[in-house]
Scaffold this active site. Sequence first.
Site, short mmCIF file in Angstrom:
data_model
loop_
_atom_site.label_atom_id
_atom_site.label_comp_id
_atom_site.label_asym_id
_atom_site.label_seq_id
_atom_site.Cartn_x
_atom_site.Cartn_y
_atom_site.Cartn_z
N GLY A 1 75.12 61.80 64.99
CA GLY A 1 74.78 62.82 64.01
C GLY A 1 76.12 62.98 63.09
CE LYS B 1 69.92 56.09 72.30
NZ LYS B 1 69.74 57.18 71.40
CG ASN C 1 67.05 61.19 64.73
OD1 ASN C 1 66.67 61.63 66.07
ND2 ASN C 1 66.40 61.98 63.98
CB THR C 2 71.45 62.62 61.96
OG1 THR C 2 71.38 63.18 63.55
CG2 THR C 2 71.96 63.90 61.24
N GLY D 1 75.82 57.54 64.35
CA GLY D 1 76.76 57.67 63.27
C GLY D 1 76.51 56.96 61.93
#
Lengths: 255, 66
Positions: free
Chosen positions: A156, A95, A204-205, A183
């Site tokens: 995030g 990535k 993720n977040t 996002g």
Amino acid sequence: MLHIADKSFSSRLLLGSGKFANPGLMQQAIQASGCQLVTLALKRLQWEQPQDDLLNPLREMNIQLLPNTSGAKTAKEAIFAAELAREALQTNWLKLEIHPDPRYLMPDPIETLLAAEQLVKLGFVVLPYCSADPVLCKRLEQVGCAAVMPLGAAIGSNQGLQTRAMLEIIIEQATVPVIIDAGLGAPSHAAAAMELGASAVLVNTAIAASQDPVAMASAFAQSVSAGRTAYNAGLATTQPHATASSPLTDFLAAL
Amino acid sequence: MHISINDVRYPLDSAITVEQLLKQHAPEHTGLAVAINNTVLAKRLWPQYQLQPDDAVQLFQIVTGG
């Protein structure tokens, strides 16, 4: 199935491994999500600190590891990080992310394109994190990237599909998988991305920072699946005015 | 002789390989990568590469990240 380069995945949800309270919780969330691709990062070794065994549990779960180049501010740094990641994980999947701006973490489009072109030539399977720019995504595709990963909003930020109109163009034009990255703060955001026709999303977040990451991972998995099913089914078109769902006959006119 | 590891200078009594260095300093760590004098050293070369005086060794590890 999601096809990237020479691999196929039944899950269209990719997970970032950052921000979890502990590795055990991360593994449980990965399991609950059903994801098969997980991102990792690199940092300088601190051998004085004991290390949790991060990699073996992921390998036992048959997860495709996707190292990132986070921390790179230029193409040169990203290529160096990519070569390190390849040796650390013995994978050529990458990535690519280059964000010199620490406040908004916006990807640098020029450095990203330069690095992508070089990394493809070096034999990497490159999945670049990039701005939601249809021209840039096309250029990344043309230099040989295996997918493109345009952002929905800042990393995030949990703001959802702020770039929706551009993502629609990117998806329409792409001949490689489009993975919406960054996002996505709620399962509904992921579902919306999939309904647009995205090939996959990376989260993720929103999962790691939730009060119950395992339950949230499951919720995202369901939303991704629902969004994809809806896309395949074909969404009804929007109308500027009402269209009746019941017959508007005059059967009450005699009253 | 001396080498530096992640910018800290270390004495070495005798010439050792990168693989030996890692066994001494990071025996429990997985997901490691090595650069010598700002060039990435392929993992297959760790057993062969003999550290030279004033080599700048940079050690990296895989960690969680999005």
